[in-house]
Write a protein that holds these residues in place. Structure first.
Motif, mmCIF file in Angstrom:
data_model
loop_
_atom_site.group_PDB
_atom_site.id
_atom_site.type_symbol
_atom_site.label_atom_id
_atom_site.label_comp_id
_atom_site.label_asym_id
_atom_site.label_seq_id
_atom_site.Cartn_x
_atom_site.Cartn_y
_atom_site.Cartn_z
ATOM 1 N N HIS A 257 58.344 25.492 58.564
ATOM 2 C CA HIS A 257 57.952 25.599 59.966
ATOM 3 C C HIS A 257 58.666 26.755 60.661
ATOM 4 N N LEU A 258 59.950 26.959 60.358
ATOM 5 C CA LEU A 258 60.693 28.041 61.005
ATOM 6 C C LEU A 258 60.164 29.421 60.599
ATOM 7 N N ALA A 259 59.570 29.499 59.408
ATOM 8 C CA ALA A 259 59.033 30.781 58.959
ATOM 9 C C ALA A 259 57.897 31.261 59.850
ATOM 10 N N LYS A 260 57.290 30.343 60.601
ATOM 11 C CA LYS A 260 56.167 30.701 61.478
ATOM 12 C C LYS A 260 56.598 30.878 62.932
ATOM 13 N N VAL A 261 57.897 30.723 63.200
ATOM 14 C CA VAL A 261 58.404 30.790 64.573
ATOM 15 C C VAL A 261 59.010 32.162 64.825
ATOM 16 N N GLU A 262 58.772 32.714 66.013
ATOM 17 C CA GLU A 262 59.384 33.966 66.428
ATOM 18 C C GLU A 262 60.238 33.704 67.671
ATOM 19 N N LEU A 263 61.523 33.977 67.554
ATOM 20 C CA LEU A 263 62.438 33.763 68.667
ATOM 21 C C LEU A 263 62.193 34.795 69.757
ATOM 22 N N LEU A 264 62.132 34.346 71.002
ATOM 23 C CA LEU A 264 61.933 35.238 72.137
ATOM 24 C C LEU A 264 63.221 35.937 72.541
ATOM 25 N N ALA A 265 64.353 35.400 72.067
ATOM 26 C CA ALA A 265 65.665 36.000 72.336
ATOM 27 C C ALA A 265 66.639 35.450 71.306
ATOM 28 N N PRO A 266 67.740 36.155 71.067
ATOM 29 C CA PRO A 266 68.722 35.630 70.111
ATOM 30 C C PRO A 266 69.215 34.233 70.513
ATOM 31 N N ALA A 267 69.420 33.363 69.512
ATOM 32 C CA ALA A 267 69.873 31.988 69.753
ATOM 33 C C ALA A 267 71.368 31.885 69.511
ATOM 34 N N GLY A 268 72.034 31.078 70.337
ATOM 35 C CA GLY A 268 73.479 30.907 70.208
ATOM 36 C C GLY A 268 73.897 29.564 69.662
ATOM 37 N N ASP A 269 73.088 28.528 69.874
ATOM 38 C CA ASP A 269 73.414 27.214 69.334
ATOM 39 C C ASP A 269 72.123 26.434 69.122
ATOM 40 N N ILE A 270 72.226 25.376 68.300
ATOM 41 C CA ILE A 270 71.067 24.543 67.971
ATOM 42 C C ILE A 270 71.445 23.074 68.125
ATOM 43 N N GLU A 271 70.431 22.244 68.268
ATOM 44 C CA GLU A 271 70.607 20.799 68.393
ATOM 45 C C GLU A 271 69.507 20.110 67.595
ATOM 46 N N LEU A 272 69.877 19.056 66.876
ATOM 47 C CA LEU A 272 68.918 18.301 66.073
ATOM 48 C C LEU A 272 68.850 16.875 66.590
#
Length: 438
Positions: A257-272
């Motif tokens: 799924h992430l292979a199809k996602v394009e970040l609009l800006a650099p990410a600094g942290d994630i949450e699951l």
């Protein structure tokens, strides 16, 4: 109380790309292996003595905890019979508190390995103490008067001389975990490095709750220097066809799924977050067919088991009305009719374990001895009967007729025992061990 304890310390440096795992998250991960998990100072403590068999034995469990812990960011693991000892060994850079006698291992450790001792390090060093063994050699009376009670208490707990009491970590009802990157991630597939660590934590939470996930969400927050049109972040929800706990399966699915996602800006942290979970059917370790747990009649199951292994190898336990312990149980064939009966009422509680054959005890001054002199606590409870029982020749008939006085006795080393004194006039008198209380 001695057991099998592990002390785990997460990484304290920030050299890796992700922030180190916090103690609470590490404790929740450890709950899949044992409910006895606590956080103490800079480490997570876990007692696995009661659950080692569920994971293939202690050796396999140790390898699994150490391997998965390393993947989560654990930098040091130590094992010992007590939690305080495991923590002290971990601080000393040692890992195996079972490599030799615990006192000899701990006596060599420096004072700073136990916090309650380290707080008095200056005074103890002026007294000539450099190791824990040096402190133990000091008179206990003087130690208790000159220092606080915590010093002696923690020393005794480390050496297994005093029980340890901790506040156990409770498993949360829902799962959410956050991780901060040490650098800014510009491409969505690169989020998997940190997401896999969070998936491992979620998998352990699911295992501890006997649940499987059917949907989970990964959220990411954009860097503060983002553009105005980028927004604060994004999220991706992934569903599964079947409830699962598998980290590998969830990682492959999330990566696709992430292979199809394009970040609009650099990410600094994630949450699951675990969005949807349902109870999962664990693999049964039972020798009986699965259908018996689905409501199938027991006699139908026994018929199939008999067909597999033979009629003579399938028996069933039944209680029988008899005061003699040897004859309170009958083991007829699965198809042999035998009415169920209630055994006789005993004045004393029956033991948890009964020996196949009573063990003759040594005596001193007409008093029984087993690993030292025995103290008679309760009794006697007289059991008589068997003169009507006819089995085999005359010698065996005599063994069926018993007249015994049962007692509950206390042994200094073996605990509570079930013993009797044989009192038949035409038989050998004496004391015998017949059972043990746990």
């Amino acid at each position: 109380m001695l057991g099998i304890w592990a002390a785990l310390r997460p990484q304290r440096s920030t050299r890796e790309s992700c922030t180190p795992i916090d103690l609470q998250s590490l404790a929740i991960w450890a709950l899949q292996y044992s409910p006895r998990v606590a956080v103490l100072e800079e480490a997570v403590l876990i007692e696995v003595g009661a659950s080692a068999r569920l994971f293939g034995g202690l050796a396999q469990l140790r390898l699994r905890i150490e391997a998965e812990g390393t993947a989560l960011g654990v930098e040091a693991v130590a094992w010992a019979p007590s939690a305080t000892a495991a923590l002290a060994l971990m601080r000393a850079g040692l890992s195996d508190g079972f490599a030799g006698p615990l006192p000899s291992l701990l006596d060599k450790l420096p004072l700073e390995t136990i916090t309650a001792v380290a707080s008095h390090q200056g005074t103890l060093q002026r007294l000539g103490c450099r190791t824990l063994g040096d402190v133990r050699k000091l008179p206990r009376g003087g130690l208790s008067r000159r220092f606080d009670k915590e010093l002696l208490a923690r020393l005794d707990q480390a050496y297994g001389l005093r029980p340890e009491v901790y506040e156990w970590v409770q498993l949360p009802e829902t799962f959410s975990a956050r991780l901060e990157f040490q650098y800014r991630v510009e491409h969505a597939p690169a989020l998997m490095y940190g997401a896999r660590r969070l998936l491992m934590q979620m998998s352990s939470w699911l295992a501890a709750r006997h649940m499987g996930v059917t949907a989970f969400t990964l959220r990411w927050a954009h860097d503060a220097m983002r553009g105005k049109t980028a927004g604060t972040g994004g999220e991706l929800t992934v569903g599964t066809a079947e409830p699962t706990q598998s980290v590998e399966h969830l990682s492959r699915l999330l990566n696709e799924h992430l292979a199809k996602v394009e970040l609009l800006a650099p990410a600094g942290d994630i949450e699951l977050l675990a969005c949807q979970t349902i109870p999962i059917q664990q693999e049964s370790k039972s020798l009986l067919p699965e259908t018996i747990r689905q409501g199938e009649a027991t006699w139908l199951v026994l018929e199939r088991v008999q067909a597999r292994i033979g009629k003579d190898d399938v028996v069933r336990p039944l209680l029988w009305a008899d005061h003699r312990p040897e004859w309170m149980q009958r083991w007829p064939g699965a198809q042999e009719p035998l009415p169920r009966a209630t055994p006789g009422v005993y004045e004393l509680p029956l033991p948890d374990w009964v020996l196949d054959e009573p063990l003759r005890l040594a005596e001193r001054g007409n008093r029984p001895i087993y690993q030292g002199p025995l103290v008679l606590l309760l009794g006697p409870d007289r059991v008589e009967g068997g003169w009507w029982h006819r089995v085999g020749d005359g010698a065996e008939e005599d063994q069926c007729n018993v007249q015994r006085d049962y007692w509950i006795a206390q042994s200094e080393h073996a605990g509570r025992l079930w013993i009797f004194q044989r009192r038949l006039a035409n038989d050998e008198t004496g004391w015998f061990l017949h059972g043990r209380y746990t």
